[in-house]
Design a protein around this motif. Structure first.
Motif, PDB file in Angstrom:
ATOM      1  N   ALA A 118       4.923  -5.268   3.728  1.00  0.00           N
ATOM      2  CA  ALA A 118       5.390  -3.843   3.756  1.00  0.00           C
ATOM      3  C   ALA A 118       4.115  -3.130   4.202  1.00  0.00           C
ATOM      4  N   SER A 119       3.002  -3.501   4.858  1.00  0.00           N
ATOM      5  CA  SER A 119       2.133  -2.978   5.327  1.00  0.00           C
ATOM      6  C   SER A 119       2.340  -1.895   6.636  1.00  0.00           C
ATOM      7  N   SER A 120       2.178  -0.623   6.449  1.00  0.00           N
ATOM      8  CA  SER A 120       2.452   0.322   7.663  1.00  0.00           C
ATOM      9  C   SER A 120       1.401  -0.068   8.795  1.00  0.00           C
ATOM     10  N   GLY A 121       0.435  -0.378   8.349  1.00  0.00           N
ATOM     11  CA  GLY A 121      -0.849  -0.441   9.167  1.00  0.00           C
ATOM     12  C   GLY A 121      -0.633  -1.794  10.204  1.00  0.00           C
ATOM     13  N   GLY A 164     -19.722 -12.377  -3.260  1.00  0.00           N
ATOM     14  CA  GLY A 164     -19.548 -13.878  -3.635  1.00  0.00           C
ATOM     15  C   GLY A 164     -17.898 -13.675  -4.397  1.00  0.00           C
ATOM     16  N   ARG A 165     -17.389 -12.749  -4.390  1.00  0.00           N
ATOM     17  CA  ARG A 165     -16.223 -12.456  -5.077  1.00  0.00           C
ATOM     18  C   ARG A 165     -15.195 -11.749  -4.277  1.00  0.00           C
ATOM     19  N   LEU A 166     -13.997 -12.154  -4.212  1.00  0.00           N
ATOM     20  CA  LEU A 166     -12.829 -11.311  -3.671  1.00  0.00           C
ATOM     21  C   LEU A 166     -12.425  -9.986  -4.067  1.00  0.00           C
ATOM     22  N   VAL A 167     -12.253  -9.169  -3.502  1.00  0.00           N
ATOM     23  CA  VAL A 167     -11.536  -7.943  -3.831  1.00  0.00           C
ATOM     24  C   VAL A 167     -10.292  -7.490  -3.329  1.00  0.00           C
ATOM     25  N   GLY A 168      -9.396  -7.435  -4.042  1.00  0.00           N
ATOM     26  CA  GLY A 168      -8.154  -6.660  -3.583  1.00  0.00           C
ATOM     27  C   GLY A 168      -7.816  -5.297  -3.801  1.00  0.00           C
ATOM     28  N   LYS A 169      -6.683  -4.767  -4.130  1.00  0.00           N
ATOM     29  CA  LYS A 169      -6.353  -3.617  -4.137  1.00  0.00           C
ATOM     30  C   LYS A 169      -6.906  -2.994  -5.581  1.00  0.00           C
ATOM     31  N   PRO A 170      -7.536  -1.872  -5.386  1.00  0.00           N
ATOM     32  CA  PRO A 170      -8.020  -1.437  -6.773  1.00  0.00           C
ATOM     33  C   PRO A 170      -6.819  -0.981  -7.613  1.00  0.00           C
ATOM     34  N   HIS A 171      -5.935  -0.358  -7.022  1.00  0.00           N
ATOM     35  CA  HIS A 171      -4.747   0.181  -7.878  1.00  0.00           C
ATOM     36  C   HIS A 171      -4.944   1.413  -8.711  1.00  0.00           C
ATOM     37  N   THR A 172      -6.227   1.513  -9.288  1.00  0.00           N
ATOM     38  CA  THR A 172      -6.508   2.643 -10.014  1.00  0.00           C
ATOM     39  C   THR A 172      -7.774   3.472  -9.368  1.00  0.00           C
ATOM     40  N   ALA A 186      -2.368   0.648   6.433  1.00  0.00           N
ATOM     41  CA  ALA A 186      -3.010  -0.171   5.261  1.00  0.00           C
ATOM     42  C   ALA A 186      -2.895  -1.467   5.437  1.00  0.00           C
ATOM     43  N   HIS A 187      -4.007  -2.176   4.998  1.00  0.00           N
ATOM     44  CA  HIS A 187      -3.729  -3.668   5.051  1.00  0.00           C
ATOM     45  C   HIS A 187      -3.556  -4.122   3.732  1.00  0.00           C
ATOM     46  N   GLY A 210      -5.970   9.082  -2.773  1.00  0.00           N
ATOM     47  CA  GLY A 210      -4.909   8.189  -3.057  1.00  0.00           C
ATOM     48  C   GLY A 210      -5.022   7.008  -1.971  1.00  0.00           C
ATOM     49  N   GLU A 211      -5.592   7.110  -0.990  1.00  0.00           N
ATOM     50  CA  GLU A 211      -5.661   6.299   0.078  1.00  0.00           C
ATOM     51  C   GLU A 211      -6.129   4.762  -0.144  1.00  0.00           C
ATOM     52  N   PRO A 212      -7.296   4.817  -1.094  1.00  0.00           N
ATOM     53  CA  PRO A 212      -7.926   3.557  -1.306  1.00  0.00           C
ATOM     54  C   PRO A 212      -7.277   2.654  -2.206  1.00  0.00           C
ATOM     55  N   LEU A 213      -6.299   3.079  -3.027  1.00  0.00           N
ATOM     56  CA  LEU A 213      -5.733   2.688  -4.323  1.00  0.00           C
ATOM     57  C   LEU A 213      -4.906   1.454  -3.909  1.00  0.00           C
ATOM     58  N   GLU A 214      -4.242   1.290  -2.842  1.00  0.00           N
ATOM     59  CA  GLU A 214      -3.257   0.384  -2.612  1.00  0.00           C
ATOM     60  C   GLU A 214      -3.710  -0.567  -1.252  1.00  0.00           C
ATOM     61  N   VAL A 215      -5.049  -0.556  -0.947  1.00  0.00           N
ATOM     62  CA  VAL A 215      -5.381  -1.289   0.252  1.00  0.00           C
ATOM     63  C   VAL A 215      -6.313  -2.320  -0.121  1.00  0.00           C
ATOM     64  N   ALA A 216      -6.258  -3.431   0.560  1.00  0.00           N
ATOM     65  CA  ALA A 216      -7.265  -4.298   0.217  1.00  0.00           C
ATOM     66  C   ALA A 216      -8.923  -4.094   0.564  1.00  0.00           C
ATOM     67  N   GLY A 217      -9.681  -4.135  -0.744  1.00  0.00           N
ATOM     68  CA  GLY A 217     -10.955  -3.765  -0.640  1.00  0.00           C
ATOM     69  C   GLY A 217     -11.225  -2.333  -0.846  1.00  0.00           C
TER      70      GLY A 217
END
Length: 234
Positions: free
Chosen positions: A16-19, A99-107, A232-233, A168-175
């Motif tokens: 669904a990524s528009s990027g 050392g950890r993987l970070v996905g989408k923050p969501h909040t 978005a990624h 709101g941009e960083p909420l649903e993108v990886a990292g």
């Protein structure tokens, strides 16, 4: 492979990524978008804490590509017949830092905390890719790999971070960042493939296509290159 055979190949983006869509369109390929329904959190949990970061993102990409390919083969995608000659691309991105993987923050709270922890530092954007080749109503080949790009974050102050999170941009993108949106102002540089940071690495996808006997140059000739927008990624 003959030009006539390649001309029949449909490109399917399982995201669904528009990027990612914009990157492909800008590169001369106008894919059909079919979003998978993979439960990413459940899949990550099933891999366990010992899974290597590149294995995690590649497994997620494989799951997405597999789900979309199966829907096509099951005849569940109206715009693509089950016997269509096609390539299905699945991708997944996460940021590796400390050392950890970070996905989408969501909040907003998580995005703000994350940004304050990475500012002035560098992390590795891991992007898993998987391509399924379909022909004659079956999967005739699968290729997958991960791209790793180092991202250097600016030493943004609290006010700038708060302003960025408020968009709101960083909420649903990886990292919690983009490179080709507002977040681009807060990235000092990247070492590696910039398109992989957006979410789909063109050099890597080209190599995966080649592994499946598909020339990306042949796909250009049948593409409708219409520039997209947004980013978005995912």
């Amino acid at each position: 492979m003959s030009p006539n055979a390649t001309d029949r190949i449909r490109v399917v983006l399982g995201s669904a990524s528009s990027g990612r869509l914009r990157v492909l369109r800008s590169a001369g390929i106008d894919p059909t978008v079919i979003v998978s329904d993979v439960d990413e959190d459940a899949l990550i949990e099933s891999l366990g804490s010992d899974a290597a970061p590149d294995q995690v993102v590649t497994t997620l990409a494989q799951a997405k590509a597999t789900a979309v390919a199966q829907r096509i083969l099951d005849g569940a995608v109206e715009q693509i017949p089950a016997d269509t000659d096609a390539v299905v691309i699945g991708c997944d991105s996460m940021l590796l830092i400390d050392g950890r993987l970070v996905g989408k923050p969501h909040t907003p709270e998580r995005a703000r905390t994350h940004w304050r922890s990475v500012r002035g530092r560098s992390g590795e954007l891991m992007t898993g890719h998987c391509v399924h080749r379909l022909s004659g109503g079956a999967v005739i080949g699968v290729a997958s790999a991960a791209a790793v790009t180092t991202v250097h974050f600016s030493d943004a102050d609290d006010a700038v971070i708060d302003a960025y999170v408020a968009t709101g941009e960083p909420l649903e993108v990886a990292g919690g960042f983009t490179i080709d949106g507002l977040g681009g102002w807060l990235i000092d540089g990247v070492d590696g493939d910039p398109s992989a940071v957006v979410g789909i690495g063109l050099p890597l996808v080209r190599r995966l296509f080649a592994d499946l006997d598909v020339s990306v140059a042949d796909l250009w000739r049948t593409a409708r290159a219409t520039p997209g927008a947004a980013t978005a990624h995912q």
